[in-house]
Write a protein that holds these residues in place. Structure first.
Motif, short mmCIF file in Angstrom:
data_model
loop_
_atom_site.label_atom_id
_atom_site.label_comp_id
_atom_site.label_asym_id
_atom_site.label_seq_id
_atom_site.Cartn_x
_atom_site.Cartn_y
_atom_site.Cartn_z
N SER A 42 -11.70 -59.01 76.81
CA SER A 42 -10.43 -59.61 76.44
C SER A 42 -10.63 -60.90 75.64
CB SER A 42 -9.57 -59.85 77.68
OG SER A 42 -10.21 -60.75 78.54
N ALA A 43 -11.68 -61.65 75.93
CA ALA A 43 -11.96 -62.87 75.15
C ALA A 43 -12.32 -62.49 73.73
CB ALA A 43 -13.08 -63.66 75.80
N GLU A 44 -13.11 -61.42 73.58
CA GLU A 44 -13.48 -60.96 72.24
C GLU A 44 -12.25 -60.51 71.47
OE1 GLU A 44 -16.08 -57.27 70.96
OE2 GLU A 44 -17.33 -58.92 71.70
N GLU A 45 -11.39 -59.74 72.12
CA GLU A 45 -10.16 -59.28 71.46
C GLU A 45 -9.27 -60.45 71.07
OE1 GLU A 45 -8.43 -56.53 74.20
OE2 GLU A 45 -10.06 -55.10 73.98
N ALA A 46 -9.15 -61.44 71.95
CA ALA A 46 -8.34 -62.61 71.65
C ALA A 46 -8.92 -63.38 70.46
CB ALA A 46 -8.25 -63.53 72.87
N ASN A 47 -10.23 -63.49 70.39
CA ASN A 47 -10.86 -64.20 69.28
C ASN A 47 -10.72 -63.44 67.96
OD1 ASN A 47 -11.56 -66.42 70.80
ND2 ASN A 47 -13.60 -65.66 71.27
N VAL A 48 -10.74 -62.12 68.01
CA VAL A 48 -10.49 -61.32 66.80
C VAL A 48 -9.06 -61.57 66.32
CG1 VAL A 48 -10.15 -58.95 66.00
CG2 VAL A 48 -12.26 -59.58 67.19
N GLU A 49 -8.12 -61.69 67.24
CA GLU A 49 -6.73 -61.99 66.85
C GLU A 49 -6.62 -63.37 66.20
OE1 GLU A 49 -4.08 -59.92 66.78
OE2 GLU A 49 -5.56 -58.41 67.38
N ILE A 50 -7.41 -64.32 66.67
CA ILE A 50 -7.42 -65.66 66.06
C ILE A 50 -7.90 -65.57 64.62
CG2 ILE A 50 -8.60 -67.91 66.12
CD1 ILE A 50 -8.53 -67.66 69.22
N VAL A 51 -8.93 -64.76 64.37
CA VAL A 51 -9.41 -64.57 62.99
C VAL A 51 -8.33 -63.92 62.14
CG1 VAL A 51 -11.10 -63.36 61.55
CG2 VAL A 51 -11.84 -64.45 63.67
N LYS A 52 -7.66 -62.90 62.67
CA LYS A 52 -6.62 -62.21 61.92
C LYS A 52 -5.51 -63.17 61.47
CE LYS A 52 -6.93 -57.49 63.66
NZ LYS A 52 -6.19 -56.44 64.39
N ARG A 53 -5.18 -64.13 62.33
CA ARG A 53 -4.11 -65.09 61.97
C ARG A 53 -4.49 -65.95 60.77
NH1 ARG A 53 -3.25 -66.41 67.93
NH2 ARG A 53 -4.67 -68.11 67.48
N GLU A 54 -5.78 -66.07 60.48
CA GLU A 54 -6.24 -66.89 59.36
C GLU A 54 -6.31 -66.11 58.04
OE1 GLU A 54 -6.91 -70.21 59.58
OE2 GLU A 54 -6.17 -70.05 61.63
N LEU A 55 -6.14 -64.80 58.09
CA LEU A 55 -6.29 -63.97 56.91
C LEU A 55 -4.97 -63.78 56.18
CD1 LEU A 55 -8.58 -61.24 58.53
CD2 LEU A 55 -9.30 -63.20 57.13
N ARG A 56 -5.05 -63.56 54.87
CA ARG A 56 -3.84 -63.30 54.06
C ARG A 56 -3.17 -62.00 54.47
NH1 ARG A 56 -2.15 -67.58 50.96
NH2 ARG A 56 -3.95 -68.63 50.10
N ASP A 57 -3.98 -60.96 54.73
CA ASP A 57 -3.45 -59.65 55.12
C ASP A 57 -4.15 -59.21 56.40
OD1 ASP A 57 -2.52 -57.09 55.41
OD2 ASP A 57 -3.16 -56.39 53.44
N PRO A 58 -3.67 -59.68 57.54
CA PRO A 58 -4.36 -59.38 58.81
C PRO A 58 -4.41 -57.89 59.15
CG PRO A 58 -2.25 -60.44 59.22
CD PRO A 58 -2.48 -60.48 57.74
N TYR A 59 -3.46 -57.12 58.63
CA TYR A 59 -3.43 -55.70 58.95
C TYR A 59 -4.53 -54.92 58.24
CZ TYR A 59 1.02 -57.09 60.84
OH TYR A 59 1.99 -57.74 61.55
N SER A 60 -5.08 -55.50 57.17
CA SER A 60 -6.15 -54.82 56.44
C SER A 60 -7.53 -55.18 56.96
CB SER A 60 -6.08 -55.20 54.95
OG SER A 60 -6.43 -56.57 54.77
N ALA A 61 -7.61 -56.07 57.94
CA ALA A 61 -8.90 -56.58 58.41
C ALA A 61 -9.78 -55.46 58.97
CB ALA A 61 -8.69 -57.64 59.47
N GLN A 62 -11.03 -55.47 58.51
CA GLN A 62 -12.04 -54.54 58.99
C GLN A 62 -13.16 -55.38 59.62
OE1 GLN A 62 -13.10 -52.61 55.35
NE2 GLN A 62 -11.35 -51.22 55.42
N PHE A 63 -13.35 -55.23 60.91
CA PHE A 63 -14.34 -56.02 61.64
C PHE A 63 -15.57 -55.17 61.91
CE2 PHE A 63 -10.39 -58.18 62.50
CZ PHE A 63 -10.75 -59.51 62.46
N SER A 64 -16.74 -55.81 61.86
CA SER A 64 -17.98 -55.14 62.23
C SER A 64 -18.93 -56.15 62.86
CB SER A 64 -18.63 -54.47 61.01
OG SER A 64 -18.93 -55.44 60.02
#
Length: 134
Positions: A42-64
């Motif tokens: 859950s901490a990892e998922e929460a931190n991924v959401e923090i990154v998404k909030r910083e992106l211009r198009d969070p819905y297009s984000a591809q994480f690896s």
């Protein structure tokens, strides 16, 4: 008789107190065993959401290559810019609720003694740099 009844009440109260103490200790032990397993994901998922909030198009984000260690999450992200084109793979680091992406991610990773410098991340970044130079 009054003295005996008073002693029975005291031992009954002591028994209840011991019961609640044992129940509390059992809860603490179970939580200590289970909590790290639960909060890691859950901490990892929460931190991924923090990154998404910083992106211009969070819905297009591809994480690896996302990994969490010691409360710090890092990995690679690729997302679309305002023109709808993918920006290319960038390193991200999330520490204490703050996301560092791209150049900031590299700087932050270096300050954290290379916490994100795994072979997979290095290989992916090198491949992205090679592809972008073509």
């Amino acid at each position: 008789m009054g003295v005996t009844a008073g002693m029975d009440d005291g031992s009954a109260e002591a028994g209840k107190g011991a019961y609640w103490l044992l129940a509390f200790l059992a809860f603490v032990i179970v939580a200590a065993i289970a909590l790290p397993k639960l909060t890691g994901a859950s901490a990892e998922e929460a931190n991924v959401e923090i990154v998404k909030r910083e992106l211009r198009d969070p819905y297009s984000a591809q994480f690896s290559e996302v990994q969490t260690s010691g409360g710090i999450t890092c990995g690679l992200v690729n997302s679309k810019n305002l023109m709808g084109a993918y920006t290319g793979v960038r390193l991200f680091v999330v520490e204490r609720g703050t996301a560092y992406i791209g150049t900031e991610g590299f700087e932050r990773s270096a300050k954290l003694d290379g916490v994100c410098s795994t072979t997979a991340i290095t290989d992916a970044l090198n491949a992205a740099l090679r592809d972008s130079s073509l």
